[in-house]
Design a protein around this motif. Structure first.
Motif, PDB file in Angstrom:
ATOM      1  N   PHE A 168       0.855  -1.190   0.000  1.00  0.00           N
ATOM      2  CA  PHE A 168       0.000   0.000   0.000  1.00  0.00           C
ATOM      3  C   PHE A 168       0.889   1.237   0.000  1.00  0.00           C
ATOM      4  N   ASN A 169       0.699   2.120  -0.965  1.00  0.00           N
ATOM      5  CA  ASN A 169       1.359   3.428  -0.938  1.00  0.00           C
ATOM      6  C   ASN A 169       0.287   4.499  -0.761  1.00  0.00           C
ATOM      7  N   THR A 170       0.476   5.360   0.235  1.00  0.00           N
ATOM      8  CA  THR A 170      -0.561   6.333   0.574  1.00  0.00           C
ATOM      9  C   THR A 170      -0.111   7.761   0.244  1.00  0.00           C
ATOM     10  N   ARG A 171      -1.090   8.661   0.203  1.00  0.00           N
ATOM     11  CA  ARG A 171      -0.808  10.071  -0.123  1.00  0.00           C
ATOM     12  C   ARG A 171      -1.700  11.003   0.703  1.00  0.00           C
ATOM     13  N   PHE A 172      -1.841  10.734   1.974  1.00  0.00           N
ATOM     14  CA  PHE A 172      -2.834  11.421   2.785  1.00  0.00           C
ATOM     15  C   PHE A 172      -2.229  12.469   3.712  1.00  0.00           C
ATOM     16  N   SER A 173      -1.121  13.075   3.310  1.00  0.00           N
ATOM     17  CA  SER A 173      -0.466  14.047   4.193  1.00  0.00           C
ATOM     18  C   SER A 173      -1.282  15.320   4.380  1.00  0.00           C
ATOM     19  N   GLU A 174      -2.229  15.598   3.488  1.00  0.00           N
ATOM     20  CA  GLU A 174      -3.094  16.758   3.693  1.00  0.00           C
ATOM     21  C   GLU A 174      -3.946  16.598   4.957  1.00  0.00           C
ATOM     22  N   TYR A 175      -4.128  15.356   5.401  1.00  0.00           N
ATOM     23  CA  TYR A 175      -4.808  15.085   6.675  1.00  0.00           C
ATOM     24  C   TYR A 175      -3.843  14.485   7.698  1.00  0.00           C
ATOM     25  N   HIS A 177      -0.669  14.408   8.452  1.00  0.00           N
ATOM     26  CA  HIS A 177       0.653  15.022   8.324  1.00  0.00           C
ATOM     27  C   HIS A 177       1.558  14.602   9.478  1.00  0.00           C
ATOM     28  N   PHE A 178       2.880  14.568   9.206  1.00  0.00           N
ATOM     29  CA  PHE A 178       3.805  14.154  10.267  1.00  0.00           C
ATOM     30  C   PHE A 178       3.762  15.092  11.473  1.00  0.00           C
ATOM     31  N   SER A 179       3.308  16.327  11.268  1.00  0.00           N
ATOM     32  CA  SER A 179       3.226  17.287  12.377  1.00  0.00           C
ATOM     33  C   SER A 179       1.928  17.148  13.164  1.00  0.00           C
ATOM     34  N   GLY A 180       1.004  16.311  12.661  1.00  0.00           N
ATOM     35  CA  GLY A 180      -0.274  16.117  13.362  1.00  0.00           C
ATOM     36  C   GLY A 180      -1.451  16.088  12.400  1.00  0.00           C
ATOM     37  N   LYS A 181      -2.568  15.552  12.849  1.00  0.00           N
ATOM     38  CA  LYS A 181      -3.763  15.474  12.018  1.00  0.00           C
ATOM     39  C   LYS A 181      -4.296  16.877  11.710  1.00  0.00           C
ATOM     40  N   LYS A 182      -4.799  17.059  10.489  1.00  0.00           N
ATOM     41  CA  LYS A 182      -5.359  18.344  10.069  1.00  0.00           C
ATOM     42  C   LYS A 182      -6.860  18.193   9.891  1.00  0.00           C
ATOM     43  N   HIS A 221       3.343   8.330   2.459  1.00  0.00           N
ATOM     44  CA  HIS A 221       4.012   9.445   1.771  1.00  0.00           C
ATOM     45  C   HIS A 221       5.079  10.026   2.699  1.00  0.00           C
ATOM     46  N   PRO A 222       6.205  10.524   2.139  1.00  0.00           N
ATOM     47  CA  PRO A 222       7.287  11.035   3.001  1.00  0.00           C
ATOM     48  C   PRO A 222       6.871  12.101   4.009  1.00  0.00           C
ATOM     49  N   THR A 223       5.805  12.861   3.720  1.00  0.00           N
ATOM     50  CA  THR A 223       5.374  13.889   4.674  1.00  0.00           C
ATOM     51  C   THR A 223       4.206  13.438   5.548  1.00  0.00           C
ATOM     52  N   GLU A 224       3.843  12.160   5.441  1.00  0.00           N
ATOM     53  CA  GLU A 224       2.806  11.613   6.317  1.00  0.00           C
ATOM     54  C   GLU A 224       3.386  11.121   7.636  1.00  0.00           C
ATOM     55  N   SER A 225       2.520  10.990   8.615  1.00  0.00           N
ATOM     56  CA  SER A 225       2.882  10.353   9.880  1.00  0.00           C
ATOM     57  C   SER A 225       2.814   8.843   9.710  1.00  0.00           C
ATOM     58  N   PHE A 226       3.932   8.160   9.849  1.00  0.00           N
ATOM     59  CA  PHE A 226       3.908   6.694   9.788  1.00  0.00           C
ATOM     60  C   PHE A 226       3.447   6.106  11.117  1.00  0.00           C
ATOM     61  N   ARG A 364      26.195  24.594   8.353  1.00  0.00           N
ATOM     62  CA  ARG A 364      25.439  24.727   9.592  1.00  0.00           C
ATOM     63  C   ARG A 364      23.935  24.821   9.305  1.00  0.00           C
ATOM     64  N   TYR A 365      23.211  23.835   9.788  1.00  0.00           N
ATOM     65  CA  TYR A 365      21.749  23.885   9.764  1.00  0.00           C
ATOM     66  C   TYR A 365      21.243  22.813  10.720  1.00  0.00           C
ATOM     67  N   LYS A 366      19.968  22.873  11.050  1.00  0.00           N
ATOM     68  CA  LYS A 366      19.379  21.953  12.025  1.00  0.00           C
ATOM     69  C   LYS A 366      19.017  20.639  11.336  1.00  0.00           C
ATOM     70  N   ARG A 367      19.982  19.701  11.329  1.00  0.00           N
ATOM     71  CA  ARG A 367      19.776  18.445  10.619  1.00  0.00           C
ATOM     72  C   ARG A 367      18.598  17.647  11.170  1.00  0.00           C
ATOM     73  N   LYS A 368      18.391  17.689  12.477  1.00  0.00           N
ATOM     74  CA  LYS A 368      17.296  16.929  13.072  1.00  0.00           C
ATOM     75  C   LYS A 368      15.947  17.377  12.519  1.00  0.00           C
ATOM     76  N   LYS A 369      15.857  18.656  12.157  1.00  0.00           N
ATOM     77  CA  LYS A 369      14.606  19.204  11.626  1.00  0.00           C
ATOM     78  C   LYS A 369      14.209  18.516  10.322  1.00  0.00           C
ATOM     79  N   PHE A 370      15.225  18.071   9.546  1.00  0.00           N
ATOM     80  CA  PHE A 370      14.961  17.501   8.233  1.00  0.00           C
ATOM     81  C   PHE A 370      15.137  15.981   8.200  1.00  0.00           C
ATOM     82  N   LYS A 371      15.255  15.368   9.385  1.00  0.00           N
ATOM     83  CA  LYS A 371      15.518  13.935   9.461  1.00  0.00           C
ATOM     84  C   LYS A 371      14.415  13.119   8.805  1.00  0.00           C
ATOM     85  N   TYR A 372      13.188  13.605   8.882  1.00  0.00           N
ATOM     86  CA  TYR A 372      12.063  12.838   8.348  1.00  0.00           C
ATOM     87  C   TYR A 372      12.148  12.698   6.838  1.00  0.00           C
ATOM     88  N   ARG A 373      12.826  13.636   6.158  1.00  0.00           N
ATOM     89  CA  ARG A 373      12.905  13.564   4.699  1.00  0.00           C
ATOM     90  C   ARG A 373      14.291  13.226   4.173  1.00  0.00           C
TER      91      ARG A 373
END
Length: 418
Positions: A168-175, A177-182, A221-226, A364-373
């Protein structure tokens, strides 16, 4: 004695989606005499401020983000191939959000996946036609019979670990999202994606319980919450959530791919692999038709269950609808996208330059911020990919891979250059 090279900067934002295509382009660009800087997007951006003038390969962005990128890389020639230019559920929104005449004027070349995107942009901005080129994308080069061999060993390894499985490959990051449900109104894109998400959860639960001999793998999807999927299927022993790795090997290893409006449906189609689009509900504004059109479109859980049983019994149920794809991507073109891109890039008048005499400043940048991608990149990972390409090409390509910083590499051939 150091040699002069044309410099090409290849930033990678979402590793699982972009890296292998950028490595394919880098491999052939180096063979053509380029010195390539490749790595995590922000790292490449910062390195490009310090290293010689060259060609910065933009991956396409929303307008506000592109404006920042193009401004900061103004000392370089800039070209763009928009990763989101292939599939769009709202053409006008795409033009508003991801195209801008003033920004496009500052680009040296603009690459299109196919004639559909070319016509969309050229009709909106006819003065930009000299900058527009239909090239395809190296992502789809990797799906060709020649290059899909890159993933056969990995696919075999996955099969040996999991046995027969449905992907199954999903594309539901509009709802989801890794930052929380919308949460939103049901008729909004967030509300519609919530409904699709719930339908897919219900389908996955039904299939996993009705087919205990099969395994089911969910690739969000890479920007979804797994984690939301892990929570939903914590008690289903034959369900796994796998948010990492290139999708090509996972498609090749699976019995069938199930999706809704996802680019991976087209990737499965181009891999000559069975693919289902599950369409339990529809929306005239938010559906993405093309991936569904090249798939076997099914609307009920029973239809999906019956179809999987046919595939499980050994029936050949590959999709044959090639006509739908032609306007969007000329996948039968004998010239690979990377060849067309390198041919066009070589036309840009950029003076070859020597490498700098001293190391670049610390990135120099916040690598942890981009770890999900972007989970990280090593010299070994690049070298192994290039070695497999050498085997396919029947060539020995004496490439040097120098690490400039974490997730940042300089790639070149010492026998080339001026």
């Amino acid at each position: 004695m150091d040699k002069r090279y044309k410099w090409l900067y290849l930033p990678v934002e979402v590793k699982v989606r972009e890296l292998d295509a950028k490595l394919l382009l880098a491999y052939h660009a180096v063979k053509s005499g380029f010195r390539v800087v490749l790595g995590e997007h922000v790292a490449v951006e910062q390195a490009a401020w310090q290293l010689p003038k060259g060609i910065f390969f933009s991956k396409g962005y929303p307008n506000d983000f592109r404006n920042r990128i193009v401004q900061k890389q103004s000392r370089h020639a800039t070209v763009e191939l928009d990763d989101e230019g292939f599939i769009m559920y709202d053409q006008q929104r795409y033009l508003i959000d991801r195209t801008d005449y003033a920004q496009f004027q500052r680009l040296n070349q603009i690459y299109c996946w196919g004639n559909f995107q070319y016509q969309l942009i050229s009709k909106r901005y006819p003065k930009l036609i000299p900058k527009l080129h239909t090239t395809g994308n190296p992502r789809f080069d990797l799906l060709s019979p020649k290059y899909r061999i890159l993933y056969r060993n990995q696919a075999n390894k996955i099969q040996s670990q999991l046995g027969d499985f449905v992907l199954f490959n999903t594309r539901f990051s509009e709802y989801n999202h890794f930052s929380g449900k919308k949460e939103s109104e049901s008729d909004s894109v967030h509300g519609y994606m919530k409904q699709l998400y719930r339908h897919f959860i219900k389908l996955m639960k039904h299939l996993s319980e009705a087919n205990p001999h099969l395994h089911f793998v969910i690739r969000p999807h890479p920007t979804e919450s797994f984690r939301s999927y892990q929570y939903e299927f914590a008690t289903n022993a034959n369900v796994s959530v796998v948010p990492h790795g290139n999708v090509i090997a996972w498609i090749m290893a699976s019995k069938v791919l199930i999706h809704n409006g996802c680019t991976t449906g087209i990737e499965a189609f181009l891999l000559d692999h069975p693919v289902i689009s599950y369409v339990p509900i529809s929306h005239p504004k938010y559906d993405v038709d093309l991936p569904n059109d090249v798939s076997r479109s099914l609307t009920t859980m029973k239809e999906v269950d019956d179809y999987i049983k046919k595939i499980d019994s050994g029936k050949n149920l590959k999709t044959k609808n090639t006509r739908a794809l032609r306007p969007y991507y000329n996948y039968r073109d004998s010239s690979y996208a990377y060849n067309q891109l390198i041919h066009l890039i070589n036309k840009i008048n950029v003076k070859p330059s020597l490498p700098p005499p001293k190391p670049i400043n610390k990135i120099r940048y916040k690598r942890k911020k981009f770890k999900y991608r972007f989970s990280g990149l090593s010299e070994k990972e690049i070298s192994e990919f290039f070695n497999r390409l050498d085997q396919i090409e029947g060539d020995e390509n004496p490439i040097i891979i120098d690490q400039l910083d974490q997730d940042l590499f300089e790639i070149y051939r010492p026998d080339l250059g001026d």
